[in-house]
Design a protein around this motif. Sequence first.
Motif, short mmCIF file in Angstrom:
data_model
loop_
_atom_site.label_atom_id
_atom_site.label_comp_id
_atom_site.label_asym_id
_atom_site.label_seq_id
_atom_site.Cartn_x
_atom_site.Cartn_y
_atom_site.Cartn_z
N ALA A 103 -2.57 -14.48 14.20
CA ALA A 103 -1.50 -15.04 13.37
C ALA A 103 -2.06 -16.04 12.37
O ALA A 103 -1.64 -16.07 11.22
N SER A 104 -3.02 -16.83 12.79
CA SER A 104 -3.63 -17.82 11.90
C SER A 104 -4.33 -17.15 10.72
O SER A 104 -4.28 -17.65 9.61
N VAL A 105 -4.97 -16.03 10.99
CA VAL A 105 -5.67 -15.31 9.92
C VAL A 105 -4.67 -14.85 8.85
O VAL A 105 -4.89 -15.02 7.65
N PHE A 106 -3.54 -14.31 9.28
CA PHE A 106 -2.50 -13.87 8.35
C PHE A 106 -1.97 -15.05 7.54
O PHE A 106 -1.82 -14.97 6.33
N ALA A 107 -1.67 -16.13 8.23
CA ALA A 107 -1.13 -17.32 7.57
C ALA A 107 -2.12 -17.90 6.57
O ALA A 107 -1.77 -18.21 5.43
N LYS A 108 -3.38 -18.02 6.97
CA LYS A 108 -4.42 -18.56 6.08
C LYS A 108 -4.58 -17.67 4.84
O LYS A 108 -4.76 -18.17 3.73
N TYR A 109 -4.53 -16.38 5.04
CA TYR A 109 -4.65 -15.45 3.92
C TYR A 109 -3.53 -15.71 2.90
O TYR A 109 -3.78 -15.81 1.70
N SER A 148 -1.77 -26.20 2.72
CA SER A 148 -3.16 -25.90 2.37
C SER A 148 -3.92 -25.68 3.67
O SER A 148 -3.65 -26.32 4.69
N ASP A 149 -4.86 -24.74 3.63
CA ASP A 149 -5.68 -24.42 4.80
C ASP A 149 -6.94 -23.76 4.30
O ASP A 149 -7.00 -23.25 3.18
N GLU A 150 -7.95 -23.73 5.18
CA GLU A 150 -9.21 -23.09 4.80
C GLU A 150 -9.00 -21.58 4.63
O GLU A 150 -8.07 -21.01 5.18
N GLU A 151 -9.90 -21.00 3.87
CA GLU A 151 -9.89 -19.54 3.70
C GLU A 151 -10.19 -18.88 5.04
O GLU A 151 -11.04 -19.37 5.78
N PRO A 152 -9.52 -17.77 5.36
CA PRO A 152 -9.87 -17.09 6.61
C PRO A 152 -11.19 -16.34 6.43
O PRO A 152 -11.55 -15.96 5.32
#
Length: 181
Positions: free
Chosen positions: A23-29, A90-94
């Motif tokens: 889920a985090s990967v999707f959100a970060k993307y 804002s978040d880091e790139e996945p």
Amino acid sequence: GHFQKSPILAPTLLCQTYTHKIASVFAKYIVNKIEVTNLALQKLLYYVQVFFSAFNNRLAFSNKCSAWEYGPVFGIIYYKYKKFGKNPISDEEPRNELTNELKETIDFVIKYFGCFTGSVLMNFTHKEEPWKQSFTKEEQEIDKEDIMNFGKKVISEYEITSISEINKYSKKMLLDYLNNI
């Protein structure tokens, strides 16, 4: 005494760790593609599930979706980004963990739904069966089958033959919204 692992607990913990990562990967993307609030992000993740499952007969990710007052929510992602309040996240790139098939779905959801505010997207989801059937004052889970069946119903009803045509649905939802304000 010896410590014994619970055969039930171990797989559950593994599953939670795994789904959180996904889920985090999707959100970060998404947050690295467009400026988005937590309210809007929740709805975009929901539409990724709706349309990916409609075309692929499986969910994009396995996180629980709940019917909250403001629409469908993936709690683990909501709480991760809660500190941003109504501000853009804002978040880091996945890391490159998404297949091209998944990226294509997300990109079209961003293109045709990411242009709307969280409030407009909330209005859309409040008219849709998965949220309407599951919403109570409690945090009620939206059944994954309901999400998948809703997606299949939408692509059939609007004659959407590929992910690139989901604008047929978003345009209709926008017109309904504009006619009711």
